[in-house]
Design an enzyme around this catalytic site. Structure first.
Site, PDB file in Angstrom:
ATOM      1  N   LYS A  46       0.826  -1.206   0.000  1.00  0.00           N
ATOM      2  CA  LYS A  46       0.000   0.000   0.000  1.00  0.00           C
ATOM      3  C   LYS A  46       0.862   1.258   0.000  1.00  0.00           C
ATOM      4  O   LYS A  46       0.632   2.184  -0.785  1.00  0.00           O
ATOM      5  CB  LYS A  46      -0.934   0.008   1.211  1.00  0.00           C
ATOM      6  CG  LYS A  46      -1.901   1.184   1.221  1.00  0.00           C
ATOM      7  CD  LYS A  46      -2.581   1.334   2.565  1.00  0.00           C
ATOM      8  CE  LYS A  46      -1.631   1.950   3.586  1.00  0.00           C
ATOM      9  NZ  LYS A  46      -2.300   2.282   4.872  1.00  0.00           N
TER      10      LYS A  46
ATOM     11  N   ASP B 152      -6.372   1.096   0.957  1.00  0.00           N
ATOM     12  CA  ASP B 152      -6.370   1.226   2.414  1.00  0.00           C
ATOM     13  C   ASP B 152      -7.760   0.842   2.924  1.00  0.00           C
ATOM     14  O   ASP B 152      -8.593   0.320   2.177  1.00  0.00           O
ATOM     15  CB  ASP B 152      -5.982   2.654   2.826  1.00  0.00           C
ATOM     16  CG  ASP B 152      -7.076   3.665   2.508  1.00  0.00           C
ATOM     17  OD1 ASP B 152      -7.999   3.338   1.723  1.00  0.00           O
ATOM     18  OD2 ASP B 152      -7.026   4.781   3.051  1.00  0.00           O
TER      19      ASP B 152
END
Length: 233
Positions: free
Chosen positions: A143, A161
């Site tokens: 991420k 996320d």
């Protein structure tokens, strides 16, 4: 003329594999992103940074923390160290003191100094531009790497996320039980012309409208296109 970062990324990107949405579903997804784009034509990260390195540090610090909290701590840190060499020289103890208002600050300070040293030793003080090289750095997961690739280097990738995971499953756009599944699904179904900014549109929509406890559906520009059973309208 040399290719731009975005052009290079698109040229290197693998064809989007997997099952494509039906024409009706593709039209719905197209309309969702058209509306999000119209509402916010030029989305930006809410993290404050000076360059690709300080962005990387800010994203590392933002794990399990709010952007607002990170933005309160980083001005003093970046005033002293806005390059990998300066951050490595600052040392773990000093970095720890400067970011101690952020959750997990001890581990994050350790990782920031360690990744700064590796950037100097392995990358000439530059932030690498590939997922593989970024995720080889301490404290940098998929991420975090995708945020840096998207924001700093304008690569059309999506960093999933908690907000994007929730929005994508709720609407739905791409469903999945893991961030990796949702990421792959989004990169498959999001129209290419919207891929570059899709990350920001979805994260901001999740942060301010499609909130976890109670989505603010009356304010939602795509409410009529949403199939979430828990809609508040």
């Amino acid at each position: 003329m040399a290719e731009t970062n975005t052009q290079s990324a698109r040229a290197a990107k693998k064809p989007r594999a997997g099952r494509r949405p039906s024409p009706a579903e593709a039209a719905r997804i197209e309309e969702i992103f058209a509306r999000l784009s119209a509402a916010n034509p030029h989305p930006r990260s809410e993290l404050q940074y000076k360059n690709s390195f300080t962005l990387l540090v800010a994203v590392v610090l933002s794990a399990q923390a709010t952007d607002a909290g990170v933005n309160k701590a980083t001005p003093a840190l970046f005033a002293l160290a806005d390059t990998p060499a300066k951050m490595a020289a600052l040392g773990e103890e000093r970095v720890r003191d400067l970011v101690k208002t952020i959750g997990l600050y001890r581990a994050k300070a350790k990782n920031i100094v360690a990744l700064s040293r590796l950037l100097v030793e392995r990358h000439g003080g530059e932030v690498p531009r590939t997922l593989e090289e970024l995720t080889a750095l301490p404290g940098v997961g998929r991420k975090t790497a995708n945020v840096v690739l998207n924001v700093a280097f304008h690569q059309p990738v999506i960093a999933v996320d908690t907000h994007i995971f929730r929005v994508s499953n709720r609407l739905p756009l791409a469903t999945g039980k893991t961030p990796e599944q949702v990421e792959a699904g989004l990169e498959r179904v999001v129209p290419e012309k919207y891929l570059l900014h899709a990350h920001h549109w979805l994260i901001l929509h999740g942060r301010y409208v499609c909130k976890a406890r109670k989505p603010d559906c009356p304010r939602c520009v795509v409410a009529d296109l949403c199939r979430f059973k828990g809609k508040t309208i």
